[in-house]
Structures are given as structure tokens and as C-alpha cells.
Design an enzyme around this catalytic site. Structure first.
Site, mmCIF file in Angstrom:
data_model
loop_
_atom_site.group_PDB
_atom_site.id
_atom_site.type_symbol
_atom_site.label_atom_id
_atom_site.label_comp_id
_atom_site.label_asym_id
_atom_site.label_seq_id
_atom_site.Cartn_x
_atom_site.Cartn_y
_atom_site.Cartn_z
ATOM 1 N N ASP A 102 39.210 43.782 45.758
ATOM 2 C CA ASP A 102 38.102 44.147 46.653
ATOM 3 C C ASP A 102 37.645 45.579 46.371
ATOM 4 O O ASP A 102 38.388 46.386 45.804
ATOM 5 C CB ASP A 102 38.540 44.024 48.120
HETATM 6 N N1 URA Z 1 43.731 40.319 48.882
HETATM 7 C C1 URA Z 1 42.723 40.977 49.508
HETATM 8 O O1 URA Z 1 42.457 40.770 50.686
HETATM 9 N N2 URA Z 1 42.028 41.869 48.774
HETATM 10 C C2 URA Z 1 42.294 42.181 47.486
HETATM 11 O O2 URA Z 1 41.627 43.026 46.882
HETATM 12 C C3 URA Z 1 43.350 41.476 46.860
HETATM 13 C C4 URA Z 1 44.051 40.548 47.577
#
Ligand code: URA
Length: 230
Positions: A102
């Protein structure tokens, strides 16, 4: 692709002539004579027949990046800085991401131009563990570990998550090990307890660990040993 097929497609042979050339030791892959028509060659291999280059091959490239916050896991983004913007490398457009993080998640991100290799790292069937350090707004209760180990129902995908291991490191910090990568999975798992994730950092993907010498935004090529682990 099979060696005989490549020679017939790109060389001055039909399939039968290609097989004969291979069987009689006139074909080389990466400099070594290959006598098996079914030998698999990739786009990265130099292939020669009768001393002529049939496929020049191109270098396979593998990098690990310590992804910083405020950066999109994409190769193009109309609005945001992307991880590709952090790389000062020639022909970086040929690289793709082996798994995403993310926008504000930090940690290990792998980039490569080798699709077969990256599929081994990311395909759900391989069930390679991915380890995350998770920082939360509210205290993490011991019961989370049991619920994560049993699996959580995600209504949107209509599935139950694979068993995940949670190790408490402090009142608001834990390590979580997942064998899959659903959309926003970690945040949704903690969201089940109405506990907001305020920091998320990926430590490893399968056998590949983030190099602790890399500061956020820094990257390096993978070693031959690391590449061979996948
Ligand atoms: N899970 C999430 O919520 N975000 C990420 O970036 C990776 C795994």
C-alpha cells in the site's frame, strides 16, 4: 520455449532440421552444447546454432527496494510518485513488481524483468510466507492470535483467510506472517477488531529478507544466491 521450437522459429531450420542440429551437438545455450530438443530456454539465454547467434539473450535483472511511505507500488501513476521513480537504472520500464504494498506501507519490494521467477514468488499456490511488522492504534489483545490462526471470513471475496501467525512484540506492535496477499489484508484483519493499523512494514517474502543496510528509498541488486533461493 523448447530449444527445437526456438531454432525452428528464429533460425534457418524447420523443426526436423532443428532436432538434428541439436542431436548432433551444433546448438549451444548460454555457451554450452545442449543435445536435448526439449531443453527449455528463456528470453535471457543466448542461443547459438552452427556458430550463429539465433537469440542474443538479454540480462535478467532482480532488485530489492526498501519502499518508503508516500509512494505507489506501480510502474505508472498519474498522481503519485511511484517506486520506479526511486530507481536510477537504465531501462527501468522493463521491470515489474513482484507483489505490491500500500501507499504508506514500507519495506521489502522486489522488482525484476523475469516473469517466470516472479510468479514463483507471488503465485498463491506457492504459499510462501510474508512477514510484516504491524503497529496499531489500540492495544493488540492475545485473542487476536487465535482468530488469525483460525482464519477470518472476508465477505467481499467470500473466502476464509489462510491460517496466519501473530507474535506480540509489545502492547501496540506485533509480527504477522501470512501465506497469501489479499487486498489490504493486514489492515482488514486488524479491522476485524476495530483496531487501526498505523504502521506496516514488510520484512520478508519467502526466502528473501529486506537488507537492514538499506534505508527507505534505497535499493540493491539481488545476489546470485538470493536469486537461486526462489
Ligand atoms: N496488507 C495490507 O493491508 N497492506 C499492505 O501493504 C500489505 C499487506
Amino acid at each position: 520455449m523448447r530449444l527445437d521450437r526456438l531454432l525452428a522459429l528464429r533460425g534457418p531450420f524447420n523443426r526436423q532440421q532443428a532436432r538434428l542440429a541439436i542431436a548432433t551437438g551444433r546448438a549451444r545455450v548460454a555457451g554450452a552444447v545442449v543435445r536435448e530438443a526439449e531443453h527449455e530456454v528463456s528470453e535471457f539465454d543466448t542461443v547459438e546454432a552452427d556458430g550463429a547467434v539465433i537469440q542474443p539473450g538479454r540480462p535478467a535483472r532482480y532488485y530489492m527496494l526498501h519502499k518508503p511511505t508516500g509512494c505507489a507500488s506501480a510502474t505508472h501513476d498519474p498522481q503519485h510518485r511511484t517506486v520506479l521513480d526511486l530507481l536510477a537504472l537504465p531501462n527501468k520500464q522493463e521491470l515489474h513488481l513482484a507483489g505490491r504494498l500500500d501507499y504508506n506501507t514500507t519495506g521489502l519490494l522486489i522488482l525484476t524483468n523475469d516473469g517466470q521467477w516472479s510468479r514463483r514468488l507471488t503465485q498463491p499456490g506457492s504459499k510462501l510466507p510474508k512477514r510484516y511488522r504491524v503497529y496499531t492504534e489500540a492495544p493488540i489483545l492475545p485473542e487476536y492470535a487465535e482468530v488469525f490462526a483460525r482464519g477470518l471470513y472476508f465477505a467481499f471475496e467470500n473466502l476464509t483467510t489462510q491460517p496466519a501467525q501473530l507474535t506480540l512484540l509489545g502492547s501496540h506492535v506485533a509480527e504477522l506472517c501470512l501465506v497469501e496477499g489479499r487486498y489490504h489484508q493486514v489492515k482488514r484483519m486488524f479491522g476485524h477488531f476495530q483496531n487501526r493499523v498505523v504502521g506496516l512494514h514488510r520484512l520478508s517474502m519467502g526466502p528473501l529478507q529486506l537488507d537492514s543496510r538499506l534505508a527507505p528509498g534505497q535499493y540493491r541488486a539481488l545476489s546470485t544466491e538470493e536469486i537461486a533461493l526462489v
